[in-house]
Design a protein around this motif. Structure first.
Motif, PDB file in Angstrom:
ATOM      1  N   ALA A 458       0.848  -1.197   0.000  1.00  0.00           N
ATOM      2  CA  ALA A 458       0.000   0.000   0.000  1.00  0.00           C
ATOM      3  C   ALA A 458       0.882   1.245   0.000  1.00  0.00           C
ATOM      4  O   ALA A 458       1.964   1.261   0.599  1.00  0.00           O
ATOM      5  CB  ALA A 458      -0.922   0.017   1.217  1.00  0.00           C
ATOM      6  N   TRP A 459       0.409   2.274  -0.692  1.00  0.00           N
ATOM      7  CA  TRP A 459       1.049   3.588  -0.632  1.00  0.00           C
ATOM      8  C   TRP A 459       0.449   4.389   0.516  1.00  0.00           C
ATOM      9  O   TRP A 459      -0.734   4.270   0.823  1.00  0.00           O
ATOM     10  CB  TRP A 459       0.853   4.348  -1.938  1.00  0.00           C
ATOM     11  CG  TRP A 459       1.609   3.772  -3.097  1.00  0.00           C
ATOM     12  CD1 TRP A 459       1.117   2.997  -4.106  1.00  0.00           C
ATOM     13  CD2 TRP A 459       3.008   3.923  -3.361  1.00  0.00           C
ATOM     14  NE1 TRP A 459       2.109   2.655  -4.979  1.00  0.00           N
ATOM     15  CE2 TRP A 459       3.286   3.215  -4.548  1.00  0.00           C
ATOM     16  CE3 TRP A 459       4.051   4.586  -2.708  1.00  0.00           C
ATOM     17  CZ2 TRP A 459       4.560   3.150  -5.102  1.00  0.00           C
ATOM     18  CZ3 TRP A 459       5.321   4.529  -3.254  1.00  0.00           C
ATOM     19  CH2 TRP A 459       5.569   3.818  -4.432  1.00  0.00           C
ATOM     20  N   VAL A 460       1.269   5.231   1.124  1.00  0.00           N
ATOM     21  CA  VAL A 460       0.846   6.141   2.184  1.00  0.00           C
ATOM     22  C   VAL A 460       1.213   7.558   1.754  1.00  0.00           C
ATOM     23  O   VAL A 460       2.380   7.833   1.448  1.00  0.00           O
ATOM     24  CB  VAL A 460       1.533   5.817   3.525  1.00  0.00           C
ATOM     25  CG1 VAL A 460       1.081   6.796   4.603  1.00  0.00           C
ATOM     26  CG2 VAL A 460       1.254   4.380   3.938  1.00  0.00           C
ATOM     27  N   ILE A 507      -4.232   6.198   2.542  1.00  0.00           N
ATOM     28  CA  ILE A 507      -3.621   4.882   2.335  1.00  0.00           C
ATOM     29  C   ILE A 507      -4.358   4.189   1.195  1.00  0.00           C
ATOM     30  O   ILE A 507      -5.589   4.083   1.206  1.00  0.00           O
ATOM     31  CB  ILE A 507      -3.634   4.046   3.624  1.00  0.00           C
ATOM     32  CG1 ILE A 507      -2.786   4.766   4.682  1.00  0.00           C
ATOM     33  CG2 ILE A 507      -3.118   2.637   3.363  1.00  0.00           C
ATOM     34  CD1 ILE A 507      -2.613   4.025   5.982  1.00  0.00           C
ATOM     35  N   THR A 508      -3.572   3.765   0.204  1.00  0.00           N
ATOM     36  CA  THR A 508      -4.130   3.175  -1.014  1.00  0.00           C
ATOM     37  C   THR A 508      -3.620   1.740  -1.145  1.00  0.00           C
ATOM     38  O   THR A 508      -2.571   1.496  -1.729  1.00  0.00           O
ATOM     39  CB  THR A 508      -3.733   3.997  -2.249  1.00  0.00           C
ATOM     40  OG1 THR A 508      -2.309   4.009  -2.387  1.00  0.00           O
ATOM     41  CG2 THR A 508      -4.215   5.431  -2.125  1.00  0.00           C
ATOM     42  N   PRO A 509      -4.341   0.776  -0.615  1.00  0.00           N
ATOM     43  CA  PRO A 509      -3.887  -0.620  -0.660  1.00  0.00           C
ATOM     44  C   PRO A 509      -4.060  -1.236  -2.048  1.00  0.00           C
ATOM     45  O   PRO A 509      -4.946  -0.851  -2.813  1.00  0.00           O
ATOM     46  CB  PRO A 509      -4.793  -1.310   0.361  1.00  0.00           C
ATOM     47  CG  PRO A 509      -6.044  -0.498   0.345  1.00  0.00           C
ATOM     48  CD  PRO A 509      -5.629   0.925   0.086  1.00  0.00           C
ATOM     49  N   ASN A 510      -3.219  -2.208  -2.358  1.00  0.00           N
ATOM     50  CA  ASN A 510      -3.336  -2.994  -3.585  1.00  0.00           C
ATOM     51  C   ASN A 510      -3.638  -4.445  -3.211  1.00  0.00           C
ATOM     52  O   ASN A 510      -2.745  -5.292  -3.155  1.00  0.00           O
ATOM     53  CB  ASN A 510      -2.045  -2.888  -4.403  1.00  0.00           C
ATOM     54  CG  ASN A 510      -1.931  -1.538  -5.103  1.00  0.00           C
ATOM     55  OD1 ASN A 510      -2.924  -0.956  -5.515  1.00  0.00           O
ATOM     56  ND2 ASN A 510      -0.714  -1.039  -5.237  1.00  0.00           N
ATOM     57  N   PRO A 511      -4.923  -4.739  -2.945  1.00  0.00           N
ATOM     58  CA  PRO A 511      -5.303  -6.071  -2.458  1.00  0.00           C
ATOM     59  C   PRO A 511      -5.334  -7.099  -3.582  1.00  0.00           C
ATOM     60  O   PRO A 511      -5.022  -6.800  -4.741  1.00  0.00           O
ATOM     61  CB  PRO A 511      -6.703  -5.827  -1.890  1.00  0.00           C
ATOM     62  CG  PRO A 511      -7.250  -4.718  -2.734  1.00  0.00           C
ATOM     63  CD  PRO A 511      -6.072  -3.835  -3.051  1.00  0.00           C
ATOM     64  N   THR A 512      -5.718  -8.309  -3.253  1.00  0.00           N
ATOM     65  CA  THR A 512      -5.837  -9.396  -4.229  1.00  0.00           C
ATOM     66  C   THR A 512      -6.600  -8.912  -5.463  1.00  0.00           C
ATOM     67  O   THR A 512      -7.662  -8.303  -5.347  1.00  0.00           O
ATOM     68  CB  THR A 512      -6.568 -10.594  -3.601  1.00  0.00           C
ATOM     69  OG1 THR A 512      -5.848 -11.052  -2.469  1.00  0.00           O
ATOM     70  CG2 THR A 512      -6.705 -11.722  -4.607  1.00  0.00           C
ATOM     71  N   GLY A 513      -6.046  -9.225  -6.624  1.00  0.00           N
ATOM     72  CA  GLY A 513      -6.610  -8.751  -7.880  1.00  0.00           C
ATOM     73  C   GLY A 513      -5.805  -7.625  -8.483  1.00  0.00           C
ATOM     74  O   GLY A 513      -5.967  -7.305  -9.661  1.00  0.00           O
ATOM     75  N   SER A 514      -4.917  -7.017  -7.684  1.00  0.00           N
ATOM     76  CA  SER A 514      -4.122  -5.891  -8.177  1.00  0.00           C
ATOM     77  C   SER A 514      -3.064  -6.368  -9.166  1.00  0.00           C
ATOM     78  O   SER A 514      -2.585  -7.500  -9.113  1.00  0.00           O
ATOM     79  CB  SER A 514      -3.460  -5.157  -7.007  1.00  0.00           C
ATOM     80  OG  SER A 514      -4.436  -4.624  -6.134  1.00  0.00           O
ATOM     81  N   THR A 515      -2.700  -5.468 -10.066  1.00  0.00           N
ATOM     82  CA  THR A 515      -1.696  -5.755 -11.080  1.00  0.00           C
ATOM     83  C   THR A 515      -0.324  -5.268 -10.627  1.00  0.00           C
ATOM     84  O   THR A 515      -0.214  -4.332  -9.842  1.00  0.00           O
ATOM     85  CB  THR A 515      -2.075  -5.080 -12.400  1.00  0.00           C
ATOM     86  OG1 THR A 515      -2.368  -3.689 -12.158  1.00  0.00           O
ATOM     87  CG2 THR A 515      -3.305  -5.721 -13.011  1.00  0.00           C
ATOM     88  N   GLY A 516       0.717  -5.931 -11.142  1.00  0.00           N
ATOM     89  CA  GLY A 516       2.080  -5.536 -10.830  1.00  0.00           C
ATOM     90  C   GLY A 516       2.726  -6.337  -9.721  1.00  0.00           C
ATOM     91  O   GLY A 516       3.856  -6.051  -9.327  1.00  0.00           O
ATOM     92  N   TYR A 517       2.026  -7.357  -9.222  1.00  0.00           N
ATOM     93  CA  TYR A 517       2.547  -8.184  -8.129  1.00  0.00           C
ATOM     94  C   TYR A 517       2.574  -9.673  -8.514  1.00  0.00           C
ATOM     95  O   TYR A 517       2.573 -10.533  -7.643  1.00  0.00           O
ATOM     96  CB  TYR A 517       1.713  -7.966  -6.864  1.00  0.00           C
ATOM     97  CG  TYR A 517       1.678  -6.514  -6.429  1.00  0.00           C
ATOM     98  CD1 TYR A 517       2.632  -6.002  -5.559  1.00  0.00           C
ATOM     99  CD2 TYR A 517       0.715  -5.651  -6.931  1.00  0.00           C
ATOM    100  CE1 TYR A 517       2.612  -4.662  -5.180  1.00  0.00           C
ATOM    101  CE2 TYR A 517       0.688  -4.302  -6.565  1.00  0.00           C
ATOM    102  CZ  TYR A 517       1.640  -3.823  -5.692  1.00  0.00           C
ATOM    103  OH  TYR A 517       1.630  -2.491  -5.324  1.00  0.00           O
ATOM    104  N   GLY A 518       2.622  -9.929  -9.804  1.00  0.00           N
ATOM    105  CA  GLY A 518       2.610 -11.295 -10.302  1.00  0.00           C
ATOM    106  C   GLY A 518       1.220 -11.705 -10.743  1.00  0.00           C
ATOM    107  O   GLY A 518       0.216 -11.339 -10.108  1.00  0.00           O
TER     108      GLY A 518
END
Length: 717
Positions: A458-460, A507-518
């Motif tokens: 996540a970005w803060v 706070i901008t989380p990148n949960p399951t389904g997000s791109t760029g993490y495999g």
């Protein structure tokens, strides 16, 4: 150009000049770009084509004609060509000298609207070009100004699409047109160079005999869907034998341009790879047009499948090499590239991809490409988000990169792939953020363990006047897609810094389904819309409560659009919803069944693992409307009438429930906006409405209803 501003307000965000990518000339001394800006004082938009000197950073205006667009360099000199839209719907080709801004002329006019201009030097004084435009059923260029008016408003459809994105589908289809800009000598004896003239237009798809093929691919296709060289044009289009509303399968077409004046149907070559049946993107040609590179997906009907890099060394024999191919079909590289191009010498590819919240540029050598492994990739950038890349000069290995970040809306820099750590900044529109009152020191990032103990990023983003030891209310922003991500990237629609400057820790989380993490992490949301991603968000909130002492989670709000709007409605009916003082849903899903009114049906068919008559349990399981009995939190609903992806009934239904349950709520709609809010005046109202809503429940001051013109940026040329 310098921008000065005291505080980053919505007015500053929306009024700041927006620059395109910078395109260098052959000498590498100048770069051309377009720039638009909006004044809330005069309620008017400016549109400019400008040129910047690479060494000095000085910028000069070429034209501020509101109809001017798509500037391109003509050959090795400093002449430019651009398109100019005329009031009668026609389009003129304007030629001018970058160093003599008053020396312009019309090279020719075509009888309709065209865009996406690309040019290539066939020989000195002879320039091939390609543009996109709507074509009539006979292949001619369509001009809506000349169209015969019907006596009825009825439309009859016998297949999908009926409507797409924000408009009803018409008989006219996107097509690629080509022609020649030729320079006539002033004197045959002295061979002095004269003016360029346009030969006319030929519909490439029509003369190629490709029935039913449409390119660029609607609704967002453009220059990235085709490429040109002196000897060929390459383009992609959806498979015309399949329904575009339920399929994503594409083909790549290679058209040799032997003469640029005529073409035989037998000349066209169709390139399709066995085993890769999904969408295609980013087709590019080597400098001589003899080789192709492009991106292709494996699965038909899945728009967020992993892109594979394809290299076609010889389009004539159809040999297509899947780079990083593996025996199990998954591919050796876990990431999904978004764009590719050839390096200046055609000996390597430049690959753009999302990676851990950034838009990264890699270089991939083509030598022994059949045996290449991911460790052959050389990373060229480390921060921000790369939007575009060009050779810094003809024949140069150095690259001119256009990028942005969470605090800077446009950065142009030059790097040498041999030593990419040495970055030469040509121009920073936001001066590293300081022009907006922002700083990279406001930006941080965290990791926490989400569903199944998987790490989540996540970005803060903190306020610019952040003081250690103090506590700030939380703004929890959930991205759309759902296969998308929050990146170190500028946005004029959902900009975390705008919320931070109100006094929030964003706070901008990148949960399951997000791109760029495999790709497995991206695929993990399939059949799990309210499952793993929701659990990730719950665990993220718990991490913030327990580890970020400067965040006041008792004064938290959550906001999201599209899938993020779905998640707001899902959260509202589940325990996490009680953690927030207020929620904001923009164009979100209220009822899964209503997605049957959407246009791109392959989207719910894939993510819900089948049609409703075969998988009714999946459609019901993740339906937010099933949990309305538990809705309690004050909620702002925003939904636009031209949103045909998620119809306005979704927003109205959610608002009706809130009102009937007696929950503090409000409904904002724009009759002239689609899934996004693009009109600056509408966007300003959107920002003020959203900020006033969340500020009311967190104890922060209200935003003035009047534009803060004193806070608007001033320009110094």
């Amino acid at each position: 150009m310098a921008i000065r501003s005291m505080k980053f307000t919505p007015e500053v965000l929306l009024g700041a000049p927006r620059r395109s990518s910078a395109v260098p000339n052959a000498a590498g001394t100048l770069a051309v770009y377009t720039q638009t800006s909006y004044s809330f004082e005069s309620h008017s938009k400016t549109n400019e084509i400008r040129v910047i000197e690479i060494q000095s950073g000085r910028s000069a205006l070429i034209t501020n004609d509101p109809g001017a667009s798509n500037p391109q360099w003509l050959g090795a000199d400093d002449q430019l060509v651009w398109l100019k839209t005329k009031t009668n719907g026609n389009t003129s080709f304007i030629v001018g000298d970058a160093r003599q801004v008053d020396n312009t002329y019309t090279a020719g006019t075509v009888p309709g609207p065209v865009s996406d201009l690309k040019v290539t030097v066939i020989e000195p004084g002879k320039i091939g070009f390609a543009v996109s435009g709507k074509a009539n059923q006979d292949g001619s260029l369509y001009n809506p100004q000349d169209a015969k008016k019907s006596h009825t408003t009825g439309r009859l459809y016998t297949s999908l699409f009926v409507r797409h994105w924000d408009s009803y589908v018409e008989p006219q289809k996107n097509s690629i047109f080509y022609g020649i800009l030729e320079q006539t000598p002033l004197s045959p004896a002295r061979r002095l160079a004269g003016k360029y003239s346009v030969s006319g237009l030929t519909n490439l798809i029509s003369v190629s005999g490709l029935t039913g093929v449409e390119s660029p691919i609607p609704p967002f296709g453009g220059t990235s869907d085709f490429d040109i060289s002196p000897s060929a044009i390459v383009f992609i289009g959806k498979d015309p034998g399949l329904n575009p509303a339920t399929h994503t399968a594409c083909s790549c077409y290679y058209a040799p341009m032997f003469s640029w004046t005529s073409m035989s149907v037998s000349d066209i070559k169709t390139c399709k790879v066995t085993g890769l049946q999904g969408a295609m993107s980013s087709p590019v040609l080597s400098s001589d047009g003899s080789s192709i590179a492009l991106l292709a997906m494996q699965k038909d009907g899945y728009e967020s499948d992993k892109n594979r890099i394809l290299y076609v060394p010889n389009p004539w024999n159809g040999d297509m090499i899947e780079v990083f191919e593996s025996n199990d079909g998954k591919g050796l590289w876990d990431l999904s590239p978004s764009a590719i191009s050839f390096a200046h010498d055609d000996k390597s590819l430049l690959v753009q991809t999302e990676e851990i919240g950034r838009g990264v540029l890699y270089q991939l050598p083509l030598q022994d490409i059949r045996k290449a492994k991911p460790d052959a990739l050389k990373r060229l950038t480390r921060s921000g988000y790369v939007n575009d890349v060009f050779p810094a000069a003809a024949g140069s290995s150095s690259l001119l990169i256009s990028s942005s970040s969470l605090v800077d809306n446009s950065v142009w820099s030059i790097i040498d792939p041999a030593s990419p750590e040495a970055v030469q900044v040509v121009s920073s529109s936001g001066r590293g953020g300081s022009a907006f009152g922002l700083s990279p020191t406001q930006v941080d990032e965290i990791w926490f363990h989400g569903a199944e103990n998987h790490p989540v990023h996540a970005w803060v983003v903190k306020p610019s006047d952040f003081k250690p030891g103090e506590k700030y209310p939380l703004a929890y922003l959930i991205h759309g897609g759902p296969q998308g991500a929050w990146n170190d990237q500028w946005s004029t629609r959902w900009n975390p810094a705008v919320f931070a400057e109100q006094g929030y820790v964003v706070i901008t989380p990148n949960p399951t389904g997000s791109t760029g993490y495999g790709q497995p992490f991206t695929d993990g949301i399939t059949g799990q819309w309210g499952g793993r991603p929701y659990e990730d968000l719950v665990k993220g909130f718990e991490y913030i409560e327990q580890n970020l002492a400067y965040v006041d989670t008792t004064r938290a709000v959550a906001l999201g659009a599209s899938y993020g709007g779905y998640m707001m409605n899902w959260i509202q009916g589940h325990p996490l919803g009680r953690k927030f003082k207020a929620l904001v849903t923009h164009d979100g899903v209220f009822s899964m069944t209503s997605q049957l009114a959407s246009e791109e049906q392959y989207f719910p068919l894939h993510d819900l693992q089948g049609p409703i008559w075969k998988k009714p349990e999946n459609w019901a399981k993740w339906d937010p409307s099933r949990f309305t009995a538990d809705w309690q939190t004050p909620h702002l609903i925003i939904h636009n009438e031209l949103d045909y992806r998620l119809t306005i009934a979704e927003g109205l239904a959610a608002f009706n429930v809130l009102q009937m349950r007696g929950i503090d709520s409000a409904f904002l709609t724009f009759p002239d906006e689609n899934h996004w809010v693009l009109n600056p005046e509408n966007s300003l109202m959107w920002h003020k409405t959203v900020l006033n809503w969340i500020n009311k429940y967190t104890g922060l001051p209200a935003v003035s209803d009047e534009p803060d013109l004193s806070a608007m940026n001033t320009l110094a040329l």
